[in-house]
Design a protein around this motif. Structure first.
Motif, short mmCIF file in Angstrom:
data_model
loop_
_atom_site.label_atom_id
_atom_site.label_comp_id
_atom_site.label_asym_id
_atom_site.label_seq_id
_atom_site.Cartn_x
_atom_site.Cartn_y
_atom_site.Cartn_z
N GLY A 63 0.80 -1.21 0.00
CA GLY A 63 0.00 0.00 0.00
C GLY A 63 0.84 1.27 0.00
N VAL A 64 0.16 2.40 0.20
CA VAL A 64 0.84 3.69 0.20
C VAL A 64 1.42 4.00 1.57
CG1 VAL A 64 0.55 6.15 -0.30
CG2 VAL A 64 -0.73 4.47 -1.61
N GLY A 65 0.81 3.48 2.63
CA GLY A 65 1.35 3.66 3.97
C GLY A 65 1.08 5.00 4.61
N LEU A 66 0.01 5.66 4.20
CA LEU A 66 -0.35 6.94 4.80
C LEU A 66 -1.43 6.73 5.86
CD1 LEU A 66 -0.35 9.20 1.61
CD2 LEU A 66 1.46 8.91 3.31
N GLY A 67 -1.97 7.82 6.38
CA GLY A 67 -2.91 7.71 7.49
C GLY A 67 -4.29 8.25 7.16
N LEU A 68 -5.11 8.35 8.20
CA LEU A 68 -6.47 8.81 8.05
C LEU A 68 -6.56 10.25 7.55
CD1 LEU A 68 -9.31 7.70 8.32
CD2 LEU A 68 -9.28 8.36 10.75
N PRO A 69 -5.70 11.18 7.99
CA PRO A 69 -5.78 12.54 7.45
C PRO A 69 -5.62 12.59 5.93
CG PRO A 69 -4.46 12.54 9.45
CD PRO A 69 -4.71 11.09 9.10
N GLU A 70 -4.71 11.77 5.40
CA GLU A 70 -4.52 11.76 3.95
C GLU A 70 -5.72 11.15 3.24
OE1 GLU A 70 -0.93 12.62 5.90
OE2 GLU A 70 -2.12 10.78 6.14
N ALA A 71 -6.31 10.11 3.83
CA ALA A 71 -7.51 9.52 3.23
C ALA A 71 -8.65 10.52 3.21
CB ALA A 71 -7.91 8.27 4.02
N VAL A 72 -8.76 11.32 4.26
CA VAL A 72 -9.80 12.35 4.32
C VAL A 72 -9.63 13.35 3.18
CG1 VAL A 72 -10.45 14.43 5.63
CG2 VAL A 72 -10.48 12.19 6.72
N LEU A 73 -8.38 13.76 2.89
CA LEU A 73 -8.14 14.69 1.80
C LEU A 73 -8.56 14.10 0.46
CD1 LEU A 73 -4.63 16.09 2.81
CD2 LEU A 73 -6.85 17.21 3.06
N ALA A 74 -8.27 12.82 0.25
CA ALA A 74 -8.63 12.17 -1.00
C ALA A 74 -10.15 12.06 -1.14
CB ALA A 74 -7.99 10.79 -1.08
N PHE A 75 -10.82 11.70 -0.05
CA PHE A 75 -12.28 11.56 -0.11
C PHE A 75 -12.97 12.91 -0.21
CE2 PHE A 75 -11.56 7.20 0.69
CZ PHE A 75 -12.73 6.53 0.34
N GLU A 76 -12.35 13.95 0.32
CA GLU A 76 -12.89 15.29 0.13
C GLU A 76 -12.94 15.64 -1.36
OE1 GLU A 76 -11.83 19.92 1.35
OE2 GLU A 76 -10.77 18.26 2.33
N GLU A 77 -11.88 15.30 -2.08
CA GLU A 77 -11.85 15.55 -3.52
C GLU A 77 -12.88 14.70 -4.26
OE1 GLU A 77 -10.22 17.97 -5.10
OE2 GLU A 77 -9.67 18.59 -3.07
N ALA A 78 -13.07 13.46 -3.82
CA ALA A 78 -14.08 12.61 -4.44
C ALA A 78 -15.47 13.20 -4.24
CB ALA A 78 -14.01 11.21 -3.85
N GLY A 79 -15.73 13.74 -3.05
CA GLY A 79 -17.02 14.37 -2.80
C GLY A 79 -17.20 15.63 -3.61
N ARG A 80 -16.14 16.38 -3.78
CA ARG A 80 -16.19 17.60 -4.58
C ARG A 80 -16.59 17.29 -6.01
NH1 ARG A 80 -12.83 20.88 -7.67
NH2 ARG A 80 -12.97 23.11 -7.22
N ALA A 81 -16.11 16.16 -6.54
CA ALA A 81 -16.39 15.77 -7.92
C ALA A 81 -17.66 14.95 -8.07
CB ALA A 81 -15.21 14.97 -8.47
N LEU A 82 -18.31 14.62 -6.97
CA LEU A 82 -19.49 13.73 -6.97
C LEU A 82 -19.17 12.38 -7.59
CD1 LEU A 82 -22.68 15.87 -7.76
CD2 LEU A 82 -22.02 14.80 -5.61
N LEU A 83 -17.98 11.88 -7.32
CA LEU A 83 -17.56 10.59 -7.86
C LEU A 83 -18.48 9.48 -7.36
CD1 LEU A 83 -15.30 9.20 -9.52
CD2 LEU A 83 -14.09 8.85 -7.37
#
Length: 293
Positions: A63-83
């Motif tokens: 995996g990428v080995g990051l944490g929950l804060p980074e996942a939140v940033l990615a999902f924020e962008e997904a929500g912005r795009a209505l993915l």
């Protein structure tokens, strides 16, 4: 607590946004809305290749080995795009279900009485016996209703609630930007409507709700505290729904038409608000923490 993003976090957010702008632009969004239940498998695999689903999987496990804060940033962008798609369930399954991290397998899971994207999923985590299709208010989120109240428990449910809150935050930010942009260009009585006090107040209120929700979501991502996650979900749900409603008001009659994207944000916000810690559950968590008994 310092909520300023690091250079790596800013790069992550920028990379996810650029990927979605390239692969899921407005034309793709409208095409998805016109074909309910169809999931873009090629895009799903691209998300997997970009590490979207494997962000929190340890590097030792591929995996990428990051944490929950980074996942939140990615999902924020997904929500912005209505993915569309069962993003949360597939993300939670990465590292546990073969192919989920790479985007080769689509995973869904029940939460309470609802399960999303059941027909499109390759793997279902949980009992969905007796599930029946129901008409979803959101054309981008097909739903089935279950006879029971199955769902993820413990840390999985908390993480799912926070990632859903991040999606709501992204949607609130997008509708705020959309309302402000429209208010600057739409004219009435020879002036941009943004010059009128009533419209200014609507846009200012949208910004306040969005930024309050952002602080709560980011804080919960850092602490992982269950009560803070409940509060973040409450605030993000409110921001997404109310900002979409106010954006619709700024657009006036045009906002009610199918051609406008505003209604898609509002409908998705309604659905997300019922998923992964709905209002009543989050309020109970907050009340239990505040009660001296």
């Amino acid at each position: 607590m310092d909520f300023r993003l690091t250079d790596d976090q800013q790069a992550l957010r920028k990379g996810v946004r650029e990927l979605l702008e390239r692969r899921f632009d407005r034309d793709a969004l409208r095409a998805a809305a016109e074909t309910p239940g169809r999931l873009d498998r090629a895009l799903w695999r691209e998300l997997g290749a970009a590490g979207f689903f494997a962000l929190r999987v340890p590097e030792a496990d591929g995996g990428v080995g990051l944490g929950l804060p980074e996942a939140v940033l990615a999902f924020e962008e997904a929500g912005r795009a209505l993915l569309p798609g069962p993003l949360v369930a597939t993300h939670l399954a990465a590292g546990e279900v073969a192919g989920a991290a790479e985007g080769e397998v689509v995973v869904t899971a029940p939460d309470g009485p609802l399960v999303e994207w059941l027909d499109a999923a390759d793997v279902v985590r949980g009992d969905v016996g007796g599930a029946r299709p129901v008409r979803s208010v959101d054309p981008l989120t097909p739903l089935h209703r279950l006879p029971g109240t199955a769902g993820a428990a413990g840390e999985g449910r908390l993480t799912a609630a926070l990632l859903t809150a991040a999606e709501q935050l992204g949607s609130a930010a997008r509708t705020t930007e959309t309302a402000v942009a429209y208010a600057r260009t739409r004219e009435q009585f020879g002036r941009p409507i943004g010059a009128f006090q009533a419209v200014k107040h609507l846009c200012a209120g949208m910004l306040v709700r969005t930024e309050v929700a952002r602080a709560a979501v980011y804080a919960a991502a850092v602490t992982g505290d269950p009560v803070e996650i409940a509060g973040a979900k409450l605030l993000a749900d409110e921001a997404a729904v109310d900002c979409a409603r106010d954006c619709l008001q700024v657009h006036g009659g045009m906002g009610f038409t199918w051609e406008s994207d505003v209604h898609l944000h509002l409908k998705r916000a309604w659905v997300r608000a019922r998923r992964w810690m709905p209002r009543a559950v989050a309020e109970e968590a907050e009340a239990a923490h505040l009660s001296p008994w």
